[in-house]
Design a protein around this motif. Structure first.
Motif, PDB file in Angstrom:
ATOM      1  N   LYS A 123       8.939  17.103   5.720  1.00  0.00           N
ATOM      2  CA  LYS A 123       8.285  16.378   4.625  1.00  0.00           C
ATOM      3  C   LYS A 123       8.913  15.007   4.399  1.00  0.00           C
ATOM      4  CE  LYS A 123       6.625  17.318  -0.079  1.00  0.00           C
ATOM      5  NZ  LYS A 123       6.648  18.325  -1.171  1.00  0.00           N
ATOM      6  N   SER A 124      10.216  14.896   4.667  1.00  0.00           N
ATOM      7  CA  SER A 124      10.931  13.632   4.452  1.00  0.00           C
ATOM      8  C   SER A 124      10.489  12.534   5.412  1.00  0.00           C
ATOM      9  CB  SER A 124      12.437  13.851   4.602  1.00  0.00           C
ATOM     10  OG  SER A 124      12.741  14.330   5.905  1.00  0.00           O
ATOM     11  N   THR A 125       9.777  12.907   6.491  1.00  0.00           N
ATOM     12  CA  THR A 125       9.348  11.891   7.468  1.00  0.00           C
ATOM     13  C   THR A 125       8.053  11.204   7.078  1.00  0.00           C
ATOM     14  OG1 THR A 125       7.989  13.379   8.847  1.00  0.00           O
ATOM     15  CG2 THR A 125      10.368  13.290   9.321  1.00  0.00           C
ATOM     16  N   ILE A 126       7.388  11.670   6.027  1.00  0.00           N
ATOM     17  CA  ILE A 126       6.078  11.116   5.668  1.00  0.00           C
ATOM     18  C   ILE A 126       6.252   9.760   4.980  1.00  0.00           C
ATOM     19  CG2 ILE A 126       3.904  11.507   4.457  1.00  0.00           C
ATOM     20  CD1 ILE A 126       4.490  14.488   4.501  1.00  0.00           C
ATOM     21  N   VAL A 127       5.598   8.757   5.524  1.00  0.00           N
ATOM     22  CA  VAL A 127       5.599   7.401   4.967  1.00  0.00           C
ATOM     23  C   VAL A 127       4.146   6.973   4.752  1.00  0.00           C
ATOM     24  CG1 VAL A 127       7.781   6.809   6.096  1.00  0.00           C
ATOM     25  CG2 VAL A 127       5.605   6.294   7.241  1.00  0.00           C
ATOM     26  N   PRO A 128       3.915   5.894   3.982  1.00  0.00           N
ATOM     27  CA  PRO A 128       2.528   5.523   3.699  1.00  0.00           C
ATOM     28  C   PRO A 128       1.681   5.188   4.916  1.00  0.00           C
ATOM     29  CG  PRO A 128       3.999   4.493   2.112  1.00  0.00           C
ATOM     30  CD  PRO A 128       4.866   5.120   3.154  1.00  0.00           C
TER      31      PRO A 128
ATOM     32  N   VAL B  81       0.834  -1.211   0.000  1.00  0.00           N
ATOM     33  CA  VAL B  81       0.000   0.000   0.000  1.00  0.00           C
ATOM     34  C   VAL B  81       0.865   1.257   0.000  1.00  0.00           C
ATOM     35  CG1 VAL B  81      -1.761   1.306   1.230  1.00  0.00           C
ATOM     36  CG2 VAL B  81      -1.861  -1.198   1.202  1.00  0.00           C
ATOM     37  N   GLY B  82       0.758   2.018  -1.069  1.00  0.00           N
ATOM     38  CA  GLY B  82       1.445   3.306  -1.145  1.00  0.00           C
ATOM     39  C   GLY B  82       2.945   3.255  -1.316  1.00  0.00           C
ATOM     40  N   LYS B  83       3.524   2.080  -1.585  1.00  0.00           N
ATOM     41  CA  LYS B  83       4.988   1.983  -1.591  1.00  0.00           C
ATOM     42  C   LYS B  83       5.636   2.765  -2.731  1.00  0.00           C
ATOM     43  CE  LYS B  83       5.761  -2.234  -4.321  1.00  0.00           C
ATOM     44  NZ  LYS B  83       6.375  -3.579  -4.304  1.00  0.00           N
ATOM     45  N   ASN B  84       4.902   3.033  -3.819  1.00  0.00           N
ATOM     46  CA  ASN B  84       5.481   3.742  -4.965  1.00  0.00           C
ATOM     47  C   ASN B  84       5.112   5.221  -5.000  1.00  0.00           C
ATOM     48  OD1 ASN B  84       6.738   1.392  -6.059  1.00  0.00           O
ATOM     49  ND2 ASN B  84       4.764   0.752  -6.913  1.00  0.00           N
ATOM     50  N   LEU B  85       4.455   5.700  -3.961  1.00  0.00           N
ATOM     51  CA  LEU B  85       4.057   7.103  -3.934  1.00  0.00           C
ATOM     52  C   LEU B  85       5.247   8.017  -3.664  1.00  0.00           C
ATOM     53  CD1 LEU B  85       0.688   6.992  -1.939  1.00  0.00           C
ATOM     54  CD2 LEU B  85       1.019   7.005  -4.424  1.00  0.00           C
ATOM     55  N   THR B  86       5.282   9.159  -4.325  1.00  0.00           N
ATOM     56  CA  THR B  86       6.312  10.165  -4.066  1.00  0.00           C
ATOM     57  C   THR B  86       5.965  10.927  -2.794  1.00  0.00           C
ATOM     58  OG1 THR B  86       5.161  11.898  -5.298  1.00  0.00           O
ATOM     59  CG2 THR B  86       6.631  10.429  -6.559  1.00  0.00           C
ATOM     60  N   GLN B  87       6.895  11.737  -2.307  1.00  0.00           N
ATOM     61  CA  GLN B  87       6.620  12.527  -1.106  1.00  0.00           C
ATOM     62  C   GLN B  87       5.470  13.500  -1.346  1.00  0.00           C
ATOM     63  OE1 GLN B  87       8.570  10.248   0.827  1.00  0.00           O
ATOM     64  NE2 GLN B  87       8.133  12.041   2.083  1.00  0.00           N
ATOM     65  N   ASP B  88       5.377  14.056  -2.548  1.00  0.00           N
ATOM     66  CA  ASP B  88       4.267  14.963  -2.858  1.00  0.00           C
ATOM     67  C   ASP B  88       2.933  14.218  -2.850  1.00  0.00           C
ATOM     68  OD1 ASP B  88       5.785  17.272  -3.106  1.00  0.00           O
ATOM     69  OD2 ASP B  88       6.185  16.940  -5.229  1.00  0.00           O
ATOM     70  N   GLU B  89       2.936  12.993  -3.365  1.00  0.00           N
ATOM     71  CA  GLU B  89       1.711  12.193  -3.370  1.00  0.00           C
ATOM     72  C   GLU B  89       1.324  11.760  -1.960  1.00  0.00           C
ATOM     73  OE1 GLU B  89       2.039  10.174  -7.822  1.00  0.00           O
ATOM     74  OE2 GLU B  89       3.155   9.299  -6.130  1.00  0.00           O
ATOM     75  N   LEU B  90       2.328  11.443  -1.141  1.00  0.00           N
ATOM     76  CA  LEU B  90       2.046  11.097   0.251  1.00  0.00           C
ATOM     77  C   LEU B  90       1.492  12.300   1.005  1.00  0.00           C
ATOM     78  CD1 LEU B  90       5.186   8.930   1.127  1.00  0.00           C
ATOM     79  CD2 LEU B  90       2.827   8.128   0.983  1.00  0.00           C
TER      80      LEU B  90
END
Length: 239
Positions: free
Chosen positions: A177-182, A41-50
């Motif tokens: 922003k770099s801390t955001i994960v799925p 789930v969400g593993k290919n999302l970019t930081q902007d998408e997350l």
């Protein structure tokens, strides 16, 4: 907050095994699952998408979200302070204020605006609790941020008291922003790796999702029951 330390583990487990009249299990083999959807789930999302996922979730958890830069953060904080009618604030004594060049510019602006700003100080002991109880707002950084649930993960320590996010009337989380994960999967994996690499972490890790709320009574959602009644996430562009 103290770091987890285990004492007399072997003698304790040996005693338990003896009482159960069976041999000790010394090695647990992790099963090889054929399906692991939690990692997909969400593993290919970019930081902007997350961040977009996080924004949408914040609407559901009654949390405001702001995106800004290190340079603009002091002004954004003052804007939220005005909205929350803040006179007293408490925060962690966090090295990230210096990392993002915020210490001098932020604290000088707060002083100029007459904000009574306190940093958690382990030398003050119980006095920190009293200050947190009287604070209009508590501010912490997020160590890991779960986009799916809108949760900030907080690693407390002696300079980062957990009550900063619990006792004040309102709460602000500064989210690099770099801390955001799925989702939770990535957070627990990261924590597990820290432990495996011998990194000592607090025995208390908090997962905070917006303002406090409860739906225990007749499934009616009530916000602000036993903690902050409002929350704002400030996403800091650190990339």
């Amino acid at each position: 907050m103290g770091c987890g330390q285990v004492y007399h583990r072997e003698s304790f487990l040996n005693n338990v095994a003896a009482k159960l009249n069976r041999s000790r299990i010394t090695k647990v083999i992790k099963p090889a699952w054929s399906k692991i959807p939690q990692y997909e789930v969400g593993k290919n999302l970019t930081q902007d998408e997350l961040l977009k996922v996080l924004r949408n979730q914040c609407k559901l958890i009654h949390t405001d979200i702001i995106e800004t830069t290190s340079k603009e953060l002091p002004q954004q904080l003052l804007k939220v302070f005005k909205e929350y009618d803040v006179n007293k604030a408490i925060s962690w004594d966090d090295e990230r204020y210096k990392t993002y060049g915020l210490d001098e510019q932020l604290f000088s602006k707060l002083y100029d605006y007459g904000i009574d700003f306190h940093m958690w100080n382990p030398m003050l002991k119980e006095k920190n609790i009293e200050i947190a109880e009287q604070a209009d707002v508590g501010i912490t950084f997020s160590d890991i941020t779960l986009a799916e649930s809108g949760t900030v993960v907080l690693f407390t320590d002696k300079n980062k008291g957990r009550l900063v996010s619990l006792l004040p009337k309102t709460y602000i989380a500064i989210i690099p922003k770099s801390t955001i994960v799925p989702r939770m999967t990535q957070a627990t994996t990261h924590i597990s790796r820290m432990v495996q690499n011998g990194i000592r972490i607090s025995s208390c890790i908090d997962f905070v999702t917006g303002p406090s709320n409860s739906a225990d009574i007749e499934l009616n959602l009530i916000v602000g029951v036993h903690g902050p009644i409002k929350a704002t996430y400030i996403v800091l562009n650190d990339r």
